[in-house]
Design a protein around this motif. Structure first.
Motif: not given
Lengths: 248, 248
Positions: B208-214, B218-219, B223-227
């Motif tokens: 998300s937000k590719c290239g932005h500081p934020e 996730h590779e 392992k990503v939690k929905p929250e």
């Protein structure tokens, strides 16, 4: 030894997408990168003809730059590289080892159906800095040039090489709302009938050499004669709503 | 009367793709067009927040340019336009009638899931010159930035909004080799399990937000939690070969 280490760190390999063919569709980043290149590689799949990517890049390159037009055979097997691929790798690594900035040109986008992907895979663990600069794809250029939306709302788009098996295409046409069909040439008659059966023939635009003086555009693919399909074409199509209900 | 006719001919409406967010991924054509604009429209779907497209375009705009940040509600019905859409059309047509060059900004590519498509459909029979300038899409930028090929060889790519029905997604996953999944946010747990069942979880990159500081990357999507999925994300994935055989 220390100098060699410094050079190793300095060698940079940069894949640059030069866009679909219009020289004005180069990005600012591509222009800046071309200006910094010591070596520019224009890949080709055969020995004859001029490189379109090179003609787009040339006005932005330094005068002292080394230009290499290398032939990369289409067939690539990671395990058993052909002599041509091995020779090309040696040529590139020699320049990287000398600390040079090597730019590899790609028409369209470098990560989208391109030779660059295989070169990238070949070099990514070589220890040199590798960077890739995205570009405008040909299908985006066709859509804007001809005023045909690619995909909107919650529609599903499938991007399909026309070279796949008819059975596989059948299943994709059944589930897709929008279509970008690439490399259209052989078996055009079968293909156009298959598109019509799935409701993709009514709203289809077929283009070859978009933006070039020799551009060919067909707005009714059912009227195209197979013998008129002389060059690889792209079809942008959307499923008409009645057919969508029938096949979905 | 004659002057009015001349102005009508001179009014130009130009949709400009400003690319995925990196100001350097603007094209030369976009830069030249921005410099020629009398009016620049930055569309938005809600009233709050800054326009990223406008911040990319601003350094290339003339000092005297009129900037309009117009709210275009997401819902668009060609037959029965909402008051907001009608008001925006009047605003644009008044400038075109005065012979001005009106530029409409779009993040990414203008013909790829954008508000511009509806504005283009609304104005295309208005008699004014309309032009569209393609841009680099977000998924191409993600692929290059993270060194992940989008599609290669004879593979079929499907571009899918994660907002579609699970049954439809099921059929698409069964026939696709590569996937660009957009607008990923809600129901992430169901979605990731569906991807895993079809062999798309092993080689998936979620950004998300590719290239932005934020930027969030996730590779391993399992392992990503929905929250943790707090912002619209994009997933690039390819089907692993064993699963491909099983489901195709």
């Amino acid at each position: 030894l220390q100098e060699e280490d410094t050079n190793l760190a300095a060698g940079r390999f940069i894949g640059v997408g030069v866009g679909p063919g219009d020289p004005e569709l180069l990005t600012l980043k591509a222009v800046r990168t071309l200006a910094s290149a010591d070596v520019v590689i224009a890949p080709r799949t055969e020995k004859r003809g001029d490189s379109i990517a090179l003609s787009i890049a040339k006005p932005h390159m330094n005068t002292g730059v080394e230009i290499l037009e290398l032939v990369f055979p289409m067939v690539y097997h990671p395990g058993e590289l052909s002599d041509a691929w091995e020779a090309n790798r040696s040529i590139i690594e020699a320049r990287l080892k000398a600390g040079q900035t090597v730019v590899f040109l790609t028409l369209g986008d470098p990560m989208f159906y391109s030779t660059y992907i295989y070169v990238f895979e070949l070099l990514k663990n070589s220890g040199y800095t590798i960077e890739t600069i995205p570009g405008v794809t040909a299908f985006c250029a066709i859509a804007s040039h001809h005023g045909v939306p690619i995909v909107e709302g919650d529609d599903v788009l499938s991007v399909v090489p026309a070279t796949i098996r008819a059975e596989k295409l059948e299943r994709i046409l059944a589930v897709s709302d929008r279509l970008v069909l690439m490399k259209v040439s052989r078996n055009f008659s079968d293909l156009s009938q298959q598109l019509q059966r799935h409701g993709f023939a009514e709203n289809a635009l077929m283009v070859s050499k978009c933006g070039h003086p020799e551009e060919m555009v067909h707005e009714d693919i059912m009227k195209v004669k197979p013998e008129d399909v002389t060059y690889l074409s792209t079809i942008l199509a959307r499923k008409s709503k009645t057919s969508s209900a029938a096949s979905a």
